[in-house]
Design an enzyme around this catalytic site. Structure first.
Site, PDB file in Angstrom:
ATOM      1  CB  CYS A  15      -1.268  -0.075   1.039  1.00  0.00           C
ATOM      2  SG  CYS A  15       0.031  -0.310   2.817  1.00  0.00           S
ATOM      3  CG  ASP A 553       1.294  27.030 -33.770  1.00  0.00           C
ATOM      4  OD1 ASP A 553       1.062  28.494 -33.618  1.00  0.00           O
ATOM      5  OD2 ASP A 553       1.863  26.149 -34.580  1.00  0.00           O
ATOM      6  CG  ASP A 767       4.345  21.012 -34.490  1.00  0.00           C
ATOM      7  OD1 ASP A 767       4.713  20.910 -36.008  1.00  0.00           O
ATOM      8  OD2 ASP A 767       4.628  19.286 -34.332  1.00  0.00           O
TER       9      ASP A 767
END
Length: 931
Positions: A15, A553, A767
């Protein structure tokens, strides 16, 4: 200062308390800068100063926390730019003789190779060698030969130890271990349950008549065969299966923390010891008439349920990492190496994929997997990249086309030259991105971690409180059936149930299981989600009206980014005396030194013209300055006159920065919708290139989906106003939300302005290197993979492009933005559901176990509590596995409003006639800003 990064495999974590314990203890070590632990992949990454602490000390520290630790890698920590030229390597040296021979770094003298670490194995004469090397200068086969030469050994290098990540993710060892324990404990559980519950209920006469096994042992009065058999079975189970929990508990308590194993160890030990004390007490009293109160069956059943639950849990966990496992298994184990390609001495050899070197020639037959990134040097084929991009369509590949390692060849037969190996292949980078994402934690997980850190001590305190409370008041409750026989025994059962029923595992698994499946689904569909924070940010803001803004863009994002020169026009009215043909060579040479979507088409146009007209270079470049996002400026020399001239190539932004006069008249003559690159000599435009780009087929559908879901959409571009407005009209973006002729620095200012001091969340989709500052400045940056590496590194989500290289095939990458939103939304909802279920379970079951329903005769037996505890963590994992049924939302079937289209056209014509002005967000609509 040189830092190292060590990666360990950590077995036994249950855990988030285990995770926090490791982070806490390792962080205390001198020289440790950062520690990240993944519960699901069972790995620990530590960045440390090797001059202050050794890797072995870090390993020992984790082991002291109660876990089994193995070293996966230990090497110099490097920046992204450094990693581009170096590759990690790992080899196992077998049976180095003589056995007392000391293997050290000084024995190796391999050019372009750095020995990072030499790790010993349990076998004294085996070693694991970790190193870094420049793959462009030396290959793995060369390194193996050098090692054998330097150590004067033959055939003692084993490459099978290179990576064991797949076996870790499939959890085969863990499943086998717990399944074996479950089978053994099940046998003991069936016998004990038959003795203590089955026979007394089904054949009570055996108990009354004291028939075996309820008969007293002759040599000990008060000791019965039933308890003898139960003691033997419980002792075996407690030692053989419980040993794992005892060791883990002891190590954790030594370091001052507790885990789920602590609760298991405590509850089973209490049941065992109470039973043993009851037997001893009965023997001392020599009570032959009454069987002692024994709960050996509870101790055995608890460990049986836990083993069963661990088996189910590990099986479920292995399914959560299916996507990552699939990616790791994409690589073929071997490949066909061609030596002396296209010569009479050509030879084909089958070698391991791990032995490939850059510039190797590999044969790929129909149906074979591509072993590494490369370029086709012979043949034509179709490649299946579905497991990389999520698209099932085959992609045509021919001479000089790139192929990606791990993809599947179609019916063609090709030869490829290897261009990338190891961790620098595209598939390896995708895997690395997923692994890093799974190491991160969502902010919402902080609450679960805090609860888990205090869970065990608080729970033990509650168990003690329950025991004391009921022990004190039980004398007054003898008329209750629960306390009618043995009140101390009843109080112990209540306290044991409290310890058993609670489950911090469910809390710890709620977030990481969902994150691993969510990032895996993204990767299977060509979407790389880099961190858990991204899932929460995008998922938490989903459909919060007006709170999240998308900024796009233009070039390469809304458009395909494949520009072509449509027109090359000269300015006949300029005063500078020149021949436009003569400037093409210098334009070509300058463009070779810049990186922009317009660069390649301009270079191609210039080269074609130079070949066609046999143009020679008349100008000499003396110096140049690359102005990111604007263009390039230079000082050139006219070789005929010897005159030095200022020369510039760039967009409208650069021309404005150079204060070119009468700029407006040039803009009026630009063709509608074209991207323009101006050529300027001595601050006078002499000619310009007009370039056209195509809108991505799914750009309009994507923007329409966002606006229909109440996301404001903006476009920011460095291109001219007319081109920006044309794209805005075709993609359905409100013309008032368009920023044109914007420099990279201005993009950051616009993003900051839209954020409105944190009131809004801005998601920037871009990009290219020009977008990197805006990607970083925004709350969430999304980059398509056709962009530069800098843009991809700056982004939080990377959309893999589905460019098939076939003109008739649509580009389908932008719709994956919608997929990313939906995946993050579904994943975050699942995290919240898991956390709610884990918290609700504990909040409901703990009070029941403490006895709040005893007045109504309802109690929780420790065995039932054990089963409930086991199923709680399994249920959380199964809940996360529901994400695997995710379906992509439908994009593009909603009809667009014709009225809206006419309104956009009216706006477009109005804006076009008024010049390049755009609205300033967050200000009065009347206020305008000229850009």
């Amino acid at each position: 200062m040189t830092m190292n990064i060590a990666t360990f495999s950590v077995k036994g974590m249950t855990c988030s308390a285990c995770v926090n314990a490791i982070i806490k203890q390792v962080s205390k070590c001198a020289g440790v800068e950062e520690v990240k632990v993944s519960l699901m992949t069972e790995t620990c990454h530590s960045i440390y100063d090797p001059t202050l602490v050794k890797m072995e000390e870090l390993q020992e520290t984790i082991e002291d926390c109660g876990f089994d630790v193995g070293v996966i890698s230990d090497s110099e920590y490097q920046t992204v730019s450094q990693e581009k030229c170096l590759v990690s390597g790992r080899l196992k040296l077998l049976s180095i003789s003589p056995s007392d021979r000391v293997i050290s770094k000084d024995l190796f003298h391999i050019p372009n190779v750095t020995i990072e670490n030499i790790q010993t194995t349990p076998l004294e004469n085996d070693y694991i060698l970790h190193f870094k090397y420049d793959p462009h200068a030396v290959g793995i086969r060369d390194i193996i030969s050098s090692i054998q030469r330097d150590l004067n050994i033959d055939s003692t290098v084993d490459i099978s130890e290179l990576n064991n990540t797949t076996s870790q993710l499939t959890k085969y060892a863990e499943i086998h271990f717990w399944r074996s324990n479950c089978v053994k404990s099940c046998f003991a559980a069936i016998v004990s349950m038959t003795l203590y519950m089955g026979l007394p209920m089904l054949i009570p006469s055996m108990l009354v008549k004291k028939i075996f096994p309820y008969k007293e042992v002759p040599i000990l009065k008060g000791f019965f065969y039933r308890d003898l058999i139960g003691l033997v079975l419980a002792t075996y189970v407690q030692i053989r299966i419980g040993y794992y929990f005892y060791v883990s508990t002891w190590k954790s308590l030594k370091n001052g923390h507790s885990t789920m194993d602590t609760l298991i160890c405590l509850s089973t030990t209490v049941a065992f010891v109470v039973s043993l004390v009851s037997i001893i007490h009965n023997i001392i009293l020599q009570n032959s008439n009454k069987l002692p109160h024994v709960i050996f069956d509870t101790s055995i059943m608890l460990l049986t349920f836990i083993s069963f639950g661990k088996t189910l849990e590990n099986k479920a966990k292995s399914k959560t990492t299916t996507a990552l496992t699939k990616l790791l298994q994409l690589y073929p184990s071997s490949c066909l190496l061609i030596q002396n390609f296209s010569t009479p001495e050509q030879k084909i050899t089958t070698i391991s994929k791990d032995l490939l070197q850059i510039n190797d020639i590999v044969e790929i037959k129909p149906g074979m997997k591509v072993p590494s990134d490369g370029v086709i040097i012979s043949g034509f084929t179709q490649i299946d990249e579905s497991l990389m991009t999520g698209e099932s369509q085959l992609i045509n590949k021919s001479l000089n086309d790139e192929v990606i390692g791990g993809t599947i060849n179609g019916s063609g037969h090709v030869f490829i030259k290897i261009t990338s190996i190891g961790e620098h292949t595209k598939l390896a980078q995708i895997i690395s991105t997923m692994e890093k994402a799974q190491l991160t934690k969502a902010p919402i997980e902080a609450m679960a971690d805090w609860l888990a850190s205090i869970f065990v001590p608080v729970l033990i305190s509650m168990a003690l409180l329950s025991f004391i409370f009921w022990l004190l008041i039980s004398p007054y409750l003898i008329h209750w059936p629960y306390f009618a026989q043995d009140r101390i025994y009843a109080c112990i059962k209540l306290a044991t149930s409290v310890i058993v029923v609670a489950c911090p595992c469910a809390l710890g698994l709620a977030t990481p299981t969902a994150i691993i499946i969510g990032t895996g689904i993204g990767a299977e569909n060509g979407i790389l989600i880099k961190s858990a924070e991204v899932i929460e940010l995008l998922g938490n803001n989903f459909k919060q009206l007006g709170n999240t803004i998308f900024v796009f863009d233009k070039t390469g994002t809304l458009t395909k980014g494949k520009l072509r020169v449509e027109n090359f026009k000269t300015n006949n009215s300029c005063t500078t005396k020149f021949d436009e043909i003569d400037v093409l060579p210098v334009i070509r040479d300058l463009e070779l030194n810049t990186d922009h979507p317009t660069t390649n088409p301009i270079i191609k146009f210039c080269e074609d013209k130079m070949i066609e007209d046999e143009i020679s270079t008349k100008y000499e470049i003396l110096e140049y300055e690359n102005m990111t996002g604007l263009g390039i400026s230079a000082l050139i020399k006219d070789t005929d006159s010897g005159e030095n001239l200022k020369f510039s190539v760039g967009g409208i932004g650069l021309m404005k920065q150079l204060s070119v006069p009468d700029l407006d008249q040039y803009e009026m003559g630009i063709s509608h919708g074209c991207t323009v690159a101006f050529v300027c000599i001595e601050n006078e435009i002499i000619c310009h290139f007009e370039l056209l780009d195509e809108i991505k087929e799914d750009a309009r559908d994507t923007v329409s989906w966002l606006t229909q879901n109440h996301y404001p959409v903006y476009m920011v571009t460095g291109d001219n106003h007319n081109c920006a407005m044309t794209v805005a009209l075709e993609t359905n973006i409100d013309c008032r939300n368009v920023f044109s002729s914007i420099s990279p620095s201005k993009k950051c200012e616009i993003v900051e302005q839209l954020q409105d001091n944190g009131a809004k969340k801005v998601i920037f989709v871009g990009d290219g290197i020009n977008d990197s500052p805006a990607l970083v400045k925004s709350d969430l940056g999304i980059s398509v993979s056709s962009g530069t590496e800098v843009a991809i590194e700056a982004a939080d989500i990377v959309i893999l492009n589905d460019d098939t290289g076939v003109e008739s095939t649509p580009h389908a990458s932008l719709k994956k933005l919608i997929f990313a939103i939906d995946i993050c939304d579904k994943t975050f909802k699942r995290i919240k559901l898991n956390l709610f279920w884990a918290l609700f379970y504990n909040m409901f079951m703990i009070p029941v176990a403490m006895g709040v329903l005893l007045p109504w005769g309802i109690s929780l037996h420790p065995m039932i509590a054990g089963l409930a505890m086991t199923l709680s963590s399994v249920s959380v994992v199964l809940s996360s596995l529901q994400l695997k049924f995710w379906k992509a939302p439908i994009v593009g079937e909603q009809p667009d409003s014709q009225a809206g289209s006419r309104l956009d056209w009216f706006r477009f014509e109005s804006w076009r006639s008024n010049g390049p002005y755009v609205n300033v967000p967050n200000q009065d609509p009347i206020e305008m800003m000229e850009v």
